[in-house]
Design a protein around this motif. Structure first.
Motif, PDB file in Angstrom:
ATOM      1  N   MET A   1       0.838  -1.184   0.000  1.00  0.00           N
ATOM      2  CA  MET A   1       0.000   0.000   0.000  1.00  0.00           C
ATOM      3  C   MET A   1       0.882   1.246   0.000  1.00  0.00           C
ATOM      4  O   MET A   1       1.862   1.311   0.731  1.00  0.00           O
ATOM      5  CB  MET A   1      -0.886   0.005   1.246  1.00  0.00           C
ATOM      6  CG  MET A   1      -2.063  -0.922   1.153  1.00  0.00           C
ATOM      7  SD  MET A   1      -3.342  -0.635   2.379  1.00  0.00           S
ATOM      8  CE  MET A   1      -2.520  -0.974   3.882  1.00  0.00           C
ATOM      9  N   PRO A   2       0.524   2.217  -0.790  1.00  0.00           N
ATOM     10  CA  PRO A   2       1.315   3.444  -0.854  1.00  0.00           C
ATOM     11  C   PRO A   2       1.076   4.360   0.348  1.00  0.00           C
ATOM     12  O   PRO A   2       0.043   4.297   1.007  1.00  0.00           O
ATOM     13  CB  PRO A   2       0.850   4.115  -2.145  1.00  0.00           C
ATOM     14  CG  PRO A   2      -0.409   3.451  -2.520  1.00  0.00           C
ATOM     15  CD  PRO A   2      -0.492   2.155  -1.808  1.00  0.00           C
ATOM     16  N   ILE A   3       2.054   5.197   0.596  1.00  0.00           N
ATOM     17  CA  ILE A   3       1.962   6.207   1.644  1.00  0.00           C
ATOM     18  C   ILE A   3       1.723   7.543   0.966  1.00  0.00           C
ATOM     19  O   ILE A   3       2.471   7.935   0.070  1.00  0.00           O
ATOM     20  CB  ILE A   3       3.258   6.263   2.478  1.00  0.00           C
ATOM     21  CG1 ILE A   3       3.479   4.924   3.179  1.00  0.00           C
ATOM     22  CG2 ILE A   3       3.186   7.406   3.487  1.00  0.00           C
ATOM     23  CD1 ILE A   3       4.810   4.825   3.894  1.00  0.00           C
ATOM     24  N   TYR A   4       0.666   8.230   1.378  1.00  0.00           N
ATOM     25  CA  TYR A   4       0.321   9.523   0.805  1.00  0.00           C
ATOM     26  C   TYR A   4       0.558  10.621   1.832  1.00  0.00           C
ATOM     27  O   TYR A   4       0.317  10.437   3.020  1.00  0.00           O
ATOM     28  CB  TYR A   4      -1.151   9.550   0.371  1.00  0.00           C
ATOM     29  CG  TYR A   4      -1.457   8.610  -0.767  1.00  0.00           C
ATOM     30  CD1 TYR A   4      -1.105   8.934  -2.066  1.00  0.00           C
ATOM     31  CD2 TYR A   4      -2.092   7.398  -0.540  1.00  0.00           C
ATOM     32  CE1 TYR A   4      -1.385   8.078  -3.121  1.00  0.00           C
ATOM     33  CE2 TYR A   4      -2.373   6.537  -1.583  1.00  0.00           C
ATOM     34  CZ  TYR A   4      -2.021   6.885  -2.867  1.00  0.00           C
ATOM     35  OH  TYR A   4      -2.290   6.031  -3.912  1.00  0.00           O
ATOM     36  N   GLU A   5       1.032  11.767   1.357  1.00  0.00           N
ATOM     37  CA  GLU A   5       1.226  12.935   2.208  1.00  0.00           C
ATOM     38  C   GLU A   5       0.024  13.859   2.072  1.00  0.00           C
ATOM     39  O   GLU A   5      -0.470  14.085   0.969  1.00  0.00           O
ATOM     40  CB  GLU A   5       2.465  13.712   1.780  1.00  0.00           C
ATOM     41  CG  GLU A   5       3.759  13.153   2.302  1.00  0.00           C
ATOM     42  CD  GLU A   5       4.905  14.082   1.970  1.00  0.00           C
ATOM     43  OE1 GLU A   5       5.325  14.842   2.856  1.00  0.00           O
ATOM     44  OE2 GLU A   5       5.347  14.040   0.815  1.00  0.00           O
ATOM     45  N   TYR A   6      -0.422  14.388   3.197  1.00  0.00           N
ATOM     46  CA  TYR A   6      -1.529  15.337   3.225  1.00  0.00           C
ATOM     47  C   TYR A   6      -1.100  16.565   4.019  1.00  0.00           C
ATOM     48  O   TYR A   6      -0.294  16.465   4.949  1.00  0.00           O
ATOM     49  CB  TYR A   6      -2.752  14.728   3.917  1.00  0.00           C
ATOM     50  CG  TYR A   6      -3.505  13.713   3.108  1.00  0.00           C
ATOM     51  CD1 TYR A   6      -4.630  14.077   2.389  1.00  0.00           C
ATOM     52  CD2 TYR A   6      -3.104  12.385   3.066  1.00  0.00           C
ATOM     53  CE1 TYR A   6      -5.342  13.144   1.654  1.00  0.00           C
ATOM     54  CE2 TYR A   6      -3.804  11.450   2.338  1.00  0.00           C
ATOM     55  CZ  TYR A   6      -4.923  11.836   1.632  1.00  0.00           C
ATOM     56  OH  TYR A   6      -5.620  10.910   0.902  1.00  0.00           O
ATOM     57  N   ARG A   7      -1.677  17.718   3.656  1.00  0.00           N
ATOM     58  CA  ARG A   7      -1.421  18.950   4.404  1.00  0.00           C
ATOM     59  C   ARG A   7      -2.743  19.711   4.553  1.00  0.00           C
ATOM     60  O   ARG A   7      -3.547  19.779   3.630  1.00  0.00           O
ATOM     61  CB  ARG A   7      -0.410  19.837   3.706  1.00  0.00           C
ATOM     62  CG  ARG A   7      -0.143  21.112   4.489  1.00  0.00           C
ATOM     63  CD  ARG A   7       0.929  22.004   3.940  1.00  0.00           C
ATOM     64  NE  ARG A   7       1.141  21.808   2.521  1.00  0.00           N
ATOM     65  CZ  ARG A   7       2.274  22.096   1.907  1.00  0.00           C
ATOM     66  NH1 ARG A   7       3.282  22.582   2.559  1.00  0.00           N
ATOM     67  NH2 ARG A   7       2.389  21.905   0.612  1.00  0.00           N
TER      68      ARG A   7
END
Length: 76
Positions: free
Chosen positions: A1-7
């Motif tokens: 599973m990919p890791i996504y960055e959020y802000r």
């Protein structure tokens, strides 16, 4: 599973989330509850390792394993 960055545009908090590609994007900030939580576009962090992958692959050196360098970047 990919890791996504959020802000979060409201409070500025930035987090990484492990999600399936089919999961919907998160929209609520876990810190402040704002609906201005957006997925960031970032570079993938992976390396190709093992037999068949060379350090010189995908570089524009004009020389690769086919020219006798043996994968170490040296051209004959």
């Amino acid at each position: 599973m990919p890791i996504y960055e959020y802000r979060c545009d409201a409070c500025g908090v930035q987090n990484e989330h492990l999600q399936k590609m089919s999961d919907p994007a998160l929209t609520t900030c876990p810190a402040c509850g704002s609906e201005h939580y957006a997925k960031l576009l970032s570079a993938a962090g992976f390396q190709l390792k093992g037999n068949g992958w060379y350090v010189t692959d995908f570089k524009n050196s004009g020389c690769g394993p086919a020219c006798g360098g043996g994968g170490n970047g040296g051209c004959a």
